[in-house]
Design a protein around this motif. Sequence first.
Motif, mmCIF file in Angstrom:
data_model
loop_
_atom_site.group_PDB
_atom_site.id
_atom_site.type_symbol
_atom_site.label_atom_id
_atom_site.label_comp_id
_atom_site.label_asym_id
_atom_site.label_seq_id
_atom_site.Cartn_x
_atom_site.Cartn_y
_atom_site.Cartn_z
ATOM 1 N N GLY A 191 0.786 -1.232 0.000
ATOM 2 C CA GLY A 191 0.000 0.000 0.000
ATOM 3 C C GLY A 191 0.814 1.275 0.000
ATOM 4 O O GLY A 191 0.268 2.365 0.177
ATOM 5 N N VAL A 192 2.130 1.176 -0.234
ATOM 6 C CA VAL A 192 2.965 2.380 -0.183
ATOM 7 C C VAL A 192 2.995 3.102 -1.545
ATOM 8 O O VAL A 192 3.462 4.238 -1.638
ATOM 9 C CB VAL A 192 4.382 2.028 0.335
ATOM 10 C CG1 VAL A 192 5.216 1.362 -0.733
ATOM 11 C CG2 VAL A 192 5.091 3.238 0.893
ATOM 12 N N GLY A 193 2.487 2.421 -2.568
ATOM 13 C CA GLY A 193 2.485 3.014 -3.910
ATOM 14 C C GLY A 193 3.716 2.644 -4.720
ATOM 15 O O GLY A 193 4.080 3.341 -5.661
ATOM 16 N N LYS A 194 4.349 1.526 -4.359
ATOM 17 C CA LYS A 194 5.574 1.082 -5.052
ATOM 18 C C LYS A 194 5.344 0.859 -6.538
ATOM 19 O O LYS A 194 6.129 1.297 -7.356
ATOM 20 C CB LYS A 194 6.069 -0.266 -4.494
ATOM 21 C CG LYS A 194 6.832 -0.228 -3.238
ATOM 22 C CD LYS A 194 7.472 -1.578 -2.948
ATOM 23 C CE LYS A 194 6.553 -2.778 -3.064
ATOM 24 N NZ LYS A 194 5.494 -2.874 -2.068
ATOM 25 N N SER A 195 4.262 0.156 -6.853
ATOM 26 C CA SER A 195 4.063 -0.234 -8.249
ATOM 27 C C SER A 195 3.839 0.984 -9.134
ATOM 28 O O SER A 195 4.502 1.129 -10.168
ATOM 29 C CB SER A 195 2.880 -1.189 -8.392
ATOM 30 O OG SER A 195 3.202 -2.403 -7.774
ATOM 31 N N SER A 196 2.930 1.864 -8.718
ATOM 32 C CA SER A 196 2.642 3.006 -9.588
ATOM 33 C C SER A 196 3.861 3.919 -9.721
ATOM 34 O O SER A 196 4.186 4.373 -10.829
ATOM 35 C CB SER A 196 1.422 3.782 -9.091
ATOM 36 O OG SER A 196 1.511 3.976 -7.711
ATOM 37 N N THR A 197 4.575 4.159 -8.626
ATOM 38 C CA THR A 197 5.742 5.051 -8.743
ATOM 39 C C THR A 197 6.873 4.372 -9.505
ATOM 40 O O THR A 197 7.547 5.017 -10.315
ATOM 41 C CB THR A 197 6.286 5.513 -7.364
ATOM 42 O OG1 THR A 197 5.724 4.750 -6.335
ATOM 43 C CG2 THR A 197 6.037 6.957 -7.117
ATOM 44 N N SER A 198 7.081 3.086 -9.264
ATOM 45 C CA SER A 198 8.178 2.395 -9.963
ATOM 46 C C SER A 198 7.927 2.370 -11.462
ATOM 47 O O SER A 198 8.845 2.550 -12.271
ATOM 48 C CB SER A 198 8.313 0.953 -9.459
ATOM 49 O OG SER A 198 8.581 0.948 -8.087
ATOM 50 N N LYS A 199 6.688 2.126 -11.815
ATOM 51 C CA LYS A 199 6.323 2.075 -13.239
ATOM 52 C C LYS A 199 6.556 3.446 -13.887
ATOM 53 O O LYS A 199 7.129 3.561 -14.961
ATOM 54 C CB LYS A 199 4.842 1.693 -13.337
ATOM 55 C CG LYS A 199 4.474 0.956 -14.582
ATOM 56 C CD LYS A 199 2.984 0.690 -14.648
ATOM 57 C CE LYS A 199 2.430 0.054 -13.377
ATOM 58 N NZ LYS A 199 0.965 0.036 -13.334
ATOM 59 N N ALA A 200 6.104 4.504 -13.203
ATOM 60 C CA ALA A 200 6.276 5.865 -13.735
ATOM 61 C C ALA A 200 7.762 6.218 -13.844
ATOM 62 O O ALA A 200 8.188 6.865 -14.802
ATOM 63 C CB ALA A 200 5.548 6.866 -12.842
ATOM 64 N N ARG B 85 19.279 2.184 -4.607
ATOM 65 C CA ARG B 85 18.489 1.302 -3.740
ATOM 66 C C ARG B 85 17.646 2.160 -2.800
ATOM 67 O O ARG B 85 18.175 3.019 -2.090
ATOM 68 C CB ARG B 85 19.403 0.380 -2.927
ATOM 69 C CG ARG B 85 20.185 -0.577 -3.815
ATOM 70 C CD ARG B 85 20.886 -1.632 -2.979
ATOM 71 N NE ARG B 85 21.899 -1.063 -2.123
ATOM 72 C CZ ARG B 85 22.289 -1.605 -0.971
ATOM 73 N NH1 ARG B 85 21.730 -2.717 -0.533
ATOM 74 N NH2 ARG B 85 23.237 -1.043 -0.268
ATOM 75 N N VAL B 86 16.345 1.918 -2.831
ATOM 76 C CA VAL B 86 15.413 2.763 -2.078
ATOM 77 C C VAL B 86 14.462 1.904 -1.259
ATOM 78 O O VAL B 86 13.940 0.894 -1.748
ATOM 79 C CB VAL B 86 14.567 3.629 -3.056
ATOM 80 C CG1 VAL B 86 13.561 4.479 -2.289
ATOM 81 C CG2 VAL B 86 15.461 4.508 -3.920
ATOM 82 N N LEU B 87 14.228 2.343 -0.026
ATOM 83 C CA LEU B 87 13.146 1.763 0.781
ATOM 84 C C LEU B 87 12.037 2.801 0.804
ATOM 85 O O LEU B 87 12.212 3.892 1.363
ATOM 86 C CB LEU B 87 13.638 1.475 2.200
ATOM 87 C CG LEU B 87 12.564 0.896 3.127
ATOM 88 C CD1 LEU B 87 12.211 -0.529 2.722
ATOM 89 C CD2 LEU B 87 13.046 0.901 4.569
ATOM 90 N N LEU B 88 10.936 2.477 0.124
ATOM 91 C CA LEU B 88 9.807 3.395 0.062
ATOM 92 C C LEU B 88 8.832 2.994 1.161
ATOM 93 O O LEU B 88 8.385 1.842 1.221
ATOM 94 C CB LEU B 88 9.149 3.268 -1.316
ATOM 95 C CG LEU B 88 8.128 4.324 -1.722
ATOM 96 C CD1 LEU B 88 8.719 5.721 -1.700
ATOM 97 C CD2 LEU B 88 7.589 4.012 -3.121
ATOM 98 N N THR B 89 8.534 3.948 2.037
ATOM 99 C CA THR B 89 7.697 3.578 3.164
ATOM 100 C C THR B 89 6.694 4.676 3.486
ATOM 101 O O THR B 89 6.790 5.788 2.954
ATOM 102 C CB THR B 89 8.591 3.220 4.378
ATOM 103 O OG1 THR B 89 7.784 2.678 5.398
ATOM 104 C CG2 THR B 89 9.345 4.416 4.915
ATOM 105 N N ALA B 90 5.718 4.346 4.321
ATOM 106 C CA ALA B 90 4.720 5.337 4.751
ATOM 107 C C ALA B 90 4.046 4.790 6.002
ATOM 108 O O ALA B 90 4.062 3.578 6.238
ATOM 109 C CB ALA B 90 3.678 5.577 3.664
#
Length: 230
Positions: free
Chosen positions: A11-20, A158-163
């Motif tokens: 639910g952090v939005g990884k897929s949409s941001t990674s794709k963009a 390398r990024v840890l995307l979190t919320a």
Amino acid sequence: MIRVAIDGPAGVGKSSTSKALAKYYGFAYLDTGAMYRACAWWCLKQGIDLDAEQVDERVVTEAVGEFFTGDHFDISVDPDAPAVSADGEDISEAIRSSEVSTHVSKVSNIIPVRNVLIAAQRAYIAREADKESFSGGLGIVAEGRDITTVVAPDAEVRVLLTAREEVRQARRTGQAAGGVGAEDVAVRDRMDSRVTNFTTAADGVVTVDNSDMDFAHTLDTLIGLVDEAI
Ligand code: C5P
């Protein structure tokens, strides 16, 4: 050639941001969560009981092995048309169902299953990072739970995307209204954290907390990190 590894919880939005991000640079895009989801979908389709108290790890591992080695599985790493298929059938939507979301951790918690997927993911990353990709970019964005630590610890970015959890739950609930399976993200995170660490950044991994960022702000932040590496 640039490899971008992005990990983070549900639910952090990884897929949409990674794709963009992949589209922005013309890189390939690998959604490793989609691979685990496809395995869970395949197991459910084979009638394997993933609700059992003790899931039969041997049976699941065999089924997953057959899924990959028997050439049933395919994934498109085109960020404009990411898709997963099984025996030629596009299952990209089916793997987002709540049935798959609530069972996927049962499959991804099995270490021999992880080993099959990790090897496949490394092969995709090695192949795609080195070929001129969709708009001429030379690189790949791969996202998941263990990309920065296990699959590609040598990635250039390398990024840890979190919320915060309540923010992630609200985002997932919003997606559910748009057709994506509703679920409790905390339950899945708890299961997933038995075998992967996506809550604390490993050495050299940059943490991006997007609790108070909108999509554009998150994307800009990631672009900043990739630009530094280019
Ligand atoms: O990223 P997404 O939420 O679609 O991932 C679905 C599931 O796949 C996760 O909840 C986790 O169980 C598994 N997964 C994993 N390792 C990864 C990516 C996903 O175990 N690298």
